[in-house]
Design an enzyme around this catalytic site. Structure first.
Site, PDB file in Angstrom:
ATOM      1  CB  CYS A 130      -8.013 -15.481  50.373  1.00 41.55           C
ATOM      2  SG  CYS A 130      -9.348 -16.321  51.234  1.00 41.55           S
ATOM      3  CG  HIS A 243     -12.195 -14.288  47.705  1.00 41.06           C
ATOM      4  ND1 HIS A 243     -12.760 -15.438  47.224  1.00 41.06           N
ATOM      5  CD2 HIS A 243     -11.565 -14.636  48.863  1.00 41.06           C
ATOM      6  CE1 HIS A 243     -12.495 -16.450  48.044  1.00 41.06           C
ATOM      7  NE2 HIS A 243     -11.770 -15.988  49.042  1.00 41.06           N
TER       8      HIS A 243
HETATM    9  N1  NAP Z   1      -8.074 -21.603  48.988  1.00 45.51           N
HETATM   10  C1  NAP Z   1      -7.779 -20.366  49.398  1.00 45.51           C
HETATM   11  O1  NAP Z   1      -8.233 -19.338  48.836  1.00 45.51           O
HETATM   12  C2  NAP Z   1      -6.857 -20.167  50.539  1.00 45.51           C
HETATM   13  C3  NAP Z   1      -6.449 -18.888  50.800  1.00 45.51           C
HETATM   14  C4  NAP Z   1      -5.593 -18.653  51.857  1.00 45.51           C
HETATM   15  C5  NAP Z   1      -5.167 -19.723  52.604  1.00 45.51           C
HETATM   16  N2  NAP Z   1      -5.579 -20.984  52.341  1.00 45.51           N
HETATM   17  C6  NAP Z   1      -5.084 -22.066  53.190  1.00 45.51           C
HETATM   18  O2  NAP Z   1      -4.223 -22.928  52.443  1.00 45.51           O
HETATM   19  C7  NAP Z   1      -4.323 -24.254  52.950  1.00 45.51           C
HETATM   20  C8  NAP Z   1      -4.674 -25.221  51.820  1.00 45.51           C
HETATM   21  O3  NAP Z   1      -5.888 -24.814  51.236  1.00 45.51           O
HETATM   22  P1  NAP Z   1      -6.400 -25.411  49.834  1.00 45.51           P
HETATM   23  O4  NAP Z   1      -7.497 -24.519  49.413  1.00 45.51           O
HETATM   24  O5  NAP Z   1      -5.273 -25.661  48.914  1.00 45.51           O
HETATM   25  O6  NAP Z   1      -6.981 -26.840  50.317  1.00 45.51           O
HETATM   26  P2  NAP Z   1      -7.183 -28.178  49.466  1.00 45.51           P
HETATM   27  O7  NAP Z   1      -7.413 -27.877  48.033  1.00 45.51           O
HETATM   28  O8  NAP Z   1      -8.214 -28.953  50.219  1.00 45.51           O
HETATM   29  O9  NAP Z   1      -5.768 -28.938  49.588  1.00 45.51           O
HETATM   30  C9  NAP Z   1      -5.273 -29.388  50.823  1.00 45.51           C
HETATM   31  C10 NAP Z   1      -3.848 -29.897  50.647  1.00 45.51           C
HETATM   32  O10 NAP Z   1      -3.325 -30.227  51.952  1.00 45.51           O
HETATM   33  C11 NAP Z   1      -2.858 -31.561  51.934  1.00 45.51           C
HETATM   34  N3  NAP Z   1      -3.066 -32.175  53.245  1.00 45.51           N
HETATM   35  C12 NAP Z   1      -4.215 -32.259  53.952  1.00 45.51           C
HETATM   36  N4  NAP Z   1      -4.003 -32.912  55.119  1.00 45.51           N
HETATM   37  C13 NAP Z   1      -2.684 -33.236  55.131  1.00 45.51           C
HETATM   38  C14 NAP Z   1      -1.849 -33.935  56.066  1.00 45.51           C
HETATM   39  N5  NAP Z   1      -2.313 -34.434  57.216  1.00 45.51           N
HETATM   40  N6  NAP Z   1      -0.549 -34.088  55.748  1.00 45.51           N
HETATM   41  C15 NAP Z   1      -0.043 -33.591  54.591  1.00 45.51           C
HETATM   42  N7  NAP Z   1      -0.795 -32.937  53.665  1.00 45.51           N
HETATM   43  C16 NAP Z   1      -2.095 -32.763  53.942  1.00 45.51           C
HETATM   44  C17 NAP Z   1      -3.693 -32.234  50.867  1.00 45.51           C
HETATM   45  O11 NAP Z   1      -3.016 -33.387  50.445  1.00 45.51           O
HETATM   46  P3  NAP Z   1      -3.816 -34.737  50.043  1.00 45.51           P
HETATM   47  O12 NAP Z   1      -4.039 -34.637  48.555  1.00 45.51           O
HETATM   48  O13 NAP Z   1      -2.818 -35.782  50.387  1.00 45.51           O
HETATM   49  O14 NAP Z   1      -5.061 -34.803  50.838  1.00 45.51           O
HETATM   50  C18 NAP Z   1      -3.752 -31.145  49.815  1.00 45.51           C
HETATM   51  O15 NAP Z   1      -2.543 -31.128  49.068  1.00 45.51           O
HETATM   52  C19 NAP Z   1      -5.337 -24.185  54.086  1.00 45.51           C
HETATM   53  O16 NAP Z   1      -4.641 -23.975  55.292  1.00 45.51           O
HETATM   54  C20 NAP Z   1      -6.146 -22.959  53.744  1.00 45.51           C
HETATM   55  O17 NAP Z   1      -6.748 -22.382  54.885  1.00 45.51           O
HETATM   56  C21 NAP Z   1      -6.407 -21.242  51.318  1.00 45.51           C
END
Ligand code: NAP
Length: 340
Positions: A130, A243
């Site tokens: 990000c 950010h």
């Molecule tokens: N937030 C940001 O600004 C941002 C920016 C760039 C990249 N990212 C990346 O995007 C990804 C998700 O981030 P987020 O912020 O959305 O996280 P989050 O809010 O914690 O959500 C995580 C998601 O992943 C799913 N998940 C976790 N473990 C899993 C598994 N074993 N099998 C299938 N689904 C699974 C969760 O499903 P459940 O509900 O079933 O747990 C949930 O839908 C990460 O790789 C992060 O590094 C985030």
């Protein structure tokens, strides 16, 4: 005819935002599958005015699906992205797992859209971190004009960058400050985040920098130009979404601040708000929910030969993740799959 699209991680911060943006931008979707882990099986999520029910990624068959937008973290991605790719479904991944693989394109459509054709190496495309995504949108048009030598960036990153648990921790700790009977010790973050700032995002590297800082260095090189030197200090701040970055840029050629402002005004994905008066700049609370990367405080840095300072703010769940992923999907559709 549109696309058969999968959103994996549909219950998370980024996944929900990807669904919103696919709907807002009227992405040509014929069929949409929403996936999460077994924990959330049957959870309902919104897509425009529709409600969809999540399926378990573990039992999902990716055969016949055109593209899958992944936001499930690196560990789960390692298991499921190769399965999807092998089934002929192009993966657009938000995790850091594939970003540094030389065979996998790392794309910010405003900067390196030509890299889209490398998708066929592994049927996987990576979405940047990000903090990198919003910065390179601003760097690229300036680099095209005056060649950037070095960037010094300090970030002020919101808690939503650490997922939904990060947002809950700020909320719960903030309430606990006013109601000290409940103790909310640090869990997602290394120290208390409410009413505090934390100069650590991700793990420490051997040289004393953090992995988040390292990501900004290597991703900028991969997306814009390997010759650009970047040094970063990444800081978590008690902001829910958005950010901010203070960016100092040193160029090979002189670039006047007015010309820099004009270049950025014309650049795709950028909105310049730069009035030299109290409040004449953008703060993170104003960028939440927006598509643009906002640039303010553009000014000459006279302490180096060819220097410019600027302030860069964007919605990290949008340009920093979900929006960029959907833009990649649009690019893939336009340049490669050509449906819709
Ligand atoms: N937030 C940001 O600004 C941002 C920016 C760039 C990249 N990212 C990346 O995007 C990804 C998700 O981030 P987020 O912020 O959305 O996280 P989050 O809010 O914690 O959500 C995580 C998601 O992943 C799913 N998940 C976790 N473990 C899993 C598994 N074993 N099998 C299938 N689904 C699974 C969760 O499903 P459940 O509900 O079933 O747990 C949930 O839908 C990460 O790789 C992060 O590094 C985030």
């Amino acid at each position: 005819m549109g696309y058969r699209v999968v959103v994996a991680g549909a219950t998370g911060n980024v996944g929900r935002e990807m669904l919103n943006i696919l709907a807002e931008r009227q992405f040509p979707v014929d069929e949409l599958a929403v996936l999460a882990s077994r924990r959330s099986l049957g959870t309902e999520v919104s897509f425009g005015d529709k409600t969809l029910t999540t399926q378990d990624i573990d039992t999902f068959d990716f055969t016949g699906w055109d593209m899958a937008l992944f936001a499930i973290g690196s560990d789960a991605t390692k298991v499921y992205a190769p399965k999807a790719a092998a089934a002929g479904c192009v993966v657009i991944d938000n995790s850091s797992l594939y970003r540094y693989d030389p065979e996998i394109p790392l794309i910010v459509p405003e900067c390196n859209p030509q890299a889209i054709h490398d998708y066929k190496n592994k049927n996987i495309i990576a979405n940047p971190n990000c903090s990198t995504a919003q910065m390179v949108v601003a760097l690229k048009p300036l680099h095209d004009r005056a060649r950037i030598k070095r960037v010094v960036v300090s970030t002020y990153q919101s808690v939503s960058g650490a997922g939904k648990d990060g947002m809950d921790e700020l909320w719960d700790q903030t309430k606990a400050v006013y109601n000290p009977t409940t103790d909310v010790p640090p869990n997602k973050f290394q120290k208390q985040i409410a009413f505090n700032v934390i100069p650590q995002i991700d793990v420490f590297m051997e040289d004393g920098s953090t992995k988040e800082e390292w990501k900004m260095v290597v991703e900028t090189k991969k997306i814009v130009d390997p010759s650009i030197k970047v040094t970063a200090t990444c800081v978590r701040v008690p902001v829910f979404v958005g950010h901010s970055e203070a960016v100092n840029i040193e160029f090979e050629e002189f670039l006047d601040e007015d010309e820099a402002r004009d270049i950025l005004r014309e650049a795709p994905g950028i909105m310049v708000i730069d009035k030299r008066e109290p409040g004449g700049y953008v703060s993170p609370i104003e960028c939440a929910g927006d598509f643009a990367t906002f640039i303010s405080r553009i000014r000459q840095d006279s302490t180096v030969e060819n220097g410019i300072n600027l302030w860069c703010v964007s919605d990290n769940l949008r340009k920093g993740a979900a929006l960029n992923a959907v833009q990649i999907a649009e690019l893939l559709g336009r340049e490669v799959l050509k449906k819709g």
